[in-house]
Design a protein around this motif. Structure first.
Motif, PDB file in Angstrom:
ATOM      1  N   TYR A   8       1.386  -0.859   0.242  1.00  0.00           N
ATOM      2  CA  TYR A   8      -0.031  -0.127   0.268  1.00  0.00           C
ATOM      3  C   TYR A   8       0.466   1.203   0.125  1.00  0.00           C
ATOM      4  O   TYR A   8       0.749   2.259  -0.584  1.00  0.00           O
ATOM      5  CB  TYR A   8      -0.663  -0.278   1.036  1.00  0.00           C
ATOM      6  N   GLU A 115      -5.903  -4.463  -1.447  1.00  0.00           N
ATOM      7  CA  GLU A 115      -5.394  -4.098  -0.306  1.00  0.00           C
ATOM      8  C   GLU A 115      -6.596  -3.989   0.831  1.00  0.00           C
ATOM      9  O   GLU A 115      -6.022  -4.134   1.896  1.00  0.00           O
ATOM     10  CB  GLU A 115      -4.579  -2.647  -0.296  1.00  0.00           C
ATOM     11  N   ARG A 122      -5.424   0.525   4.978  1.00  0.00           N
ATOM     12  CA  ARG A 122      -4.552   1.382   4.205  1.00  0.00           C
ATOM     13  C   ARG A 122      -5.314   2.274   3.394  1.00  0.00           C
ATOM     14  O   ARG A 122      -4.421   2.729   2.729  1.00  0.00           O
ATOM     15  CB  ARG A 122      -4.445  -0.237   3.771  1.00  0.00           C
TER      16      ARG A 122
END
Length: 419
Positions: A8, A115, A122
């Protein structure tokens, strides 16, 4: 601590770099094209590398919700068809537009959703990178317009395009004034997701100043509506009064500056862009039959229009993509994007759905994602943030995550305290 667990950060860094490094200056970092490999933006290379890492370390797969199965299939069809068409007609000349504005941003969209499923919090890092990049561009645009600094890489810009935009219209590091207006309009709704009220007020008014620098009429309208909503959402009278005072101070400073005359002229006399847009749709309705299935590749629309006796851009991503890649694929492309935004519910980031809706509308008002700028990244990032929070995902992560049998709203509520 593996690269996969910190992917990320690569996505956040790529987002910021898209906004911090103009496309016309990307050669300063990576040089020009090499053989059949076109010159790409460094952020695109980072995203491709991140995608390879994700593919190499992905866990077991799970069932994909039917809509997103067909969504990814449609995007894959469009990408393959656009790449083949462009390579067939223009080789690597237009291929960099396809990769920088379509393939790279779609990979960013897919990785961001992945993610989110691994660790929902994130996505706020990517949001923060986007807001930071937009603010940086506004600061640079203001410094250039007020002649505090010279436009970064000015000579390189002139050597590539031959001309330089009007000095009274700022564009920061986004290649053109309308590109800066676009990223500001998309980022404005995301400011609502910030927890800090002072920070929300500061960034909103900075973005209002930014759209005034670009002299975009639609941008000015969107920014004023955002300010009005911010004032309406103030929780205390002191905040509301303070916001109103700051708003009128900015308007007073704007009225006394040279920017006022430029914006006023665009509202009163500028009919060129309006005529170009209306002509673009008329041209598309009269000539789409020859391009219903395939086009001439990325960038070929300008040759098509010129051969028809006109000398203007079609001022719409849909019509440009239609002539470049065919209207069937283009309709499929934008149709699934609209459907994804309409289906988005329980967004983890407040204002993300409105940002995505604005992105879909604004790209139809200028050449946007059909030219080299940060528009492609911001466009797909807005779609990704809007769809994060829904239950439809493509990959089952290997890291611990909220139970998949819980409602999507439960996952969203667990992330909002981190905003």
């Amino acid at each position: 601590m593996t690269l996969r667990n910190h992917l990320y950060l690569v996505l956040a860094g790529s987002t910021f770099l898209y906004l911090a490094l103009p496309f016309y200056a990307s050669t300063l970092l990576i040089g020009g094209s090499v053989g059949l490999i076109p010159q790409l933006h460094p952020s695109t290379w980072l995203i491709v590398a991140a995608a390879l890492v994700a593919c190499a370390t992905v866990g077991k797969r799970t069932n994909v919700e039917s809509f997103y199965f067909w969504f990814y299939m449609a995007m894959m069809f469009f990408v393959v068809f656009a790449t083949i068409t462009t390579w067939w007609y223009s080789k690597s000349t237009g291929l960099k537009v396809v990769i920088d504005q379509i393939i790279g941003p779609i990979l960013l969209f897919t990785l961001l959703r992945g993610e989110y499923r691994r660790v929902p919090q994130r996505i706020f890092a990517i949001r923060n990178a986007l807001l930071a990049g937009v603010v940086l561009n506004i600061v640079v645009a203001y410094a250039v317009v007020t002649e505090a600094i010279q436009q970064p890489h000015r000579d390189l810009y002139k050597s590539i395009f031959g001309v330089f935009p009007a000095p009274d219209r700022g564009f920061g590091l986004t290649d053109q004034p309308l590109a800066l207006a676009f990223v500001i309009m998309v980022a404005l709704p995301l400011v609502l997701s910030l927890r800090s009220w002072p920070l929300r007020v500061i960034i909103t008014f900075v973005m209002l100043a930014g759209v005034l620098l670009t002299q975009s009429r639609l941008g000015v309208v969107v920014a004023i509506v955002a300010v009005a909503y911010l004032i309406f959402q103030a929780e205390t009278p002191i905040r509301r009064i303070g916001s109103v005072l700051v708003f009128f101070i900015i308007l007073f400073y704007f009225y006394r500056s040279d920017l006022y005359d430029g914006v006023q002229r665009r509202f009163e006399y500028d009919s060129g862009s309006t005529l170009a847009r209306s002509y673009g749709w008329e041209f598309a309705l009269d000539n789409w039959q020859a391009f219903w299935w395939t086009g001439g590749g990325a960038g070929s629309v300008y040759r098509t229009v010129r051969e028809a006796g006109a000398n203007t851009s079609l001022e719409s991503a849909f019509t440009i993509y239609g002539f470049d890649f065919g209207f069937v694929g283009t309709a499929l492309f934008f149709g699934f994007l609209v459907a994804a935004v309409l289906r988005a519910r329980h967004n983890s980031i407040r204002g993300a759905r409105l940002a995505a809706a604005l992105a879909l509308v604004v790209v139809q008002t200028y050449s946007s994602i059909s030219t080299q700028s940060a528009a492609g990244c911001v466009f797909w990032l807005a779609i990704a943030l809007a769809t994060c929070g829904t239950r439809e995902v493509a990959l089952q992560p290997t890291a611990p995550m909220p139970r998949s049998d819980l409602p999507a709203a439960s996952v969203v509520n667990s992330t909002r305290r981190y905003a």
